[in-house]
Design an enzyme around this catalytic site. Structure first.
Site, short mmCIF file in Angstrom:
data_model
loop_
_atom_site.label_atom_id
_atom_site.label_comp_id
_atom_site.label_asym_id
_atom_site.label_seq_id
_atom_site.Cartn_x
_atom_site.Cartn_y
_atom_site.Cartn_z
N GLN A 130 38.34 35.66 37.01
CA GLN A 130 36.96 36.04 36.75
C GLN A 130 36.91 36.95 35.52
OE1 GLN A 130 35.95 37.71 40.63
NE2 GLN A 130 34.69 35.92 41.07
N SER A 143 40.60 42.46 44.56
CA SER A 143 39.58 42.45 45.61
C SER A 143 39.19 43.87 45.98
CB SER A 143 40.14 41.74 46.85
OG SER A 143 39.30 41.98 47.96
N VAL A 169 36.32 42.85 39.01
CA VAL A 169 36.14 41.49 39.50
C VAL A 169 37.19 41.25 40.58
CG1 VAL A 169 35.05 40.49 37.45
CG2 VAL A 169 37.54 40.60 37.58
N SER A 170 36.92 40.29 41.46
CA SER A 170 37.80 40.09 42.62
C SER A 170 39.08 39.35 42.32
CB SER A 170 37.02 39.35 43.72
OG SER A 170 35.91 40.10 44.11
N THR A 171 39.07 38.46 41.32
CA THR A 171 40.26 37.67 41.02
C THR A 171 40.56 37.70 39.53
OG1 THR A 171 38.94 35.65 40.75
CG2 THR A 171 39.83 36.08 42.95
#
Length: 198
Positions: A13, A38, A8-10
């Site tokens: 999440q 990211s 997941v990017s962050t």
């Protein structure tokens, strides 16, 4: 053996949906590597650990291809590294499996498309630079010296008694910038010897 990868990017999440899909596809939960970062970041610890763990015959399983690579070129590079380890890649969402002849063919097509796109970008860039030169523009980074400052620098540059070091400090530019804007300074200068751009 199947090894899963989820990202997941962050940090806020959740990975639950991806992990559930991977375990549902038969991946042992202890063999799922994760990152909360990211895809644009070159360093992804979970992915790096997964790549170190790969053995011939293994299959990397991802929920979606975009979880693995941040771009087509990045993805192709990762697949080449996976294949070099004697392993394969399977994406659940895209139903792509490089352990099959069809999956390998698709990835070779992706590679050809990426190479074609790279060539087009290179050609467009070169054509744009050539057109800019015809118009009299100087492609590249904008000069650190304004037109007014450049006029003053030219006066000092022409005076061999003014050290280059003094000009550099006064106008807060590098020697490289001075040489690029004014050409080599061949006269002897008071900051020590000949300052020719050799």
């Amino acid at each position: 053996m199947d090894l899963g990868y989820a990202r997941v990017s962050t940090a806020d999440q959740v990975l639950d949906a991806q992990i559930a899909a991977l375990t549902g596809a038969g991946v042992d939960p202890s063999r799922i590597y994760t990152d909360r970062i990211s895809g644009a970041k070159a360093e992804r610890p979970g992915l790096a650990e997964l790549m170190r763990s790969l053995r011939p015959g293994d299959v990397v399983v991802v929920y979606r291809l975009d979880r693995l690579g941040r771009s087509l070129l990045d993805l192709l590079d990762l697949v080449r590294r996976i294949e070099a380890a004697g392993a394969g890649l399977r994406s659940l969402h895209e139903t792509l499996d490089t352990t099959t002849p069809t999956g390998r063919l698709l990835f070779h097509l992706f590679g050809a498309i990426a190479e074609f796109e790279r060539g087009l970008v290179r050609e467009r860039t070169m054509a744009g630079l050539a057109a800019a030169r015809v118009r009299g523009a100087k492609p590249g980074r904008k000069s650190a010296l304004t037109a007014e400052k450049l006029q003053l620098v030219r006066v000092l540059w022409a005076d061999p008694t003014v050290p280059v070091v003094h000009i550099v400090k006064e106008f807060r530019v590098s020697r490289r910038t001075l040489y690029r804007e004014l050409g080599p300074r061949t006269a002897h200068n008071s900051d020590g010897g000949c300052d020719a751009d050799s």
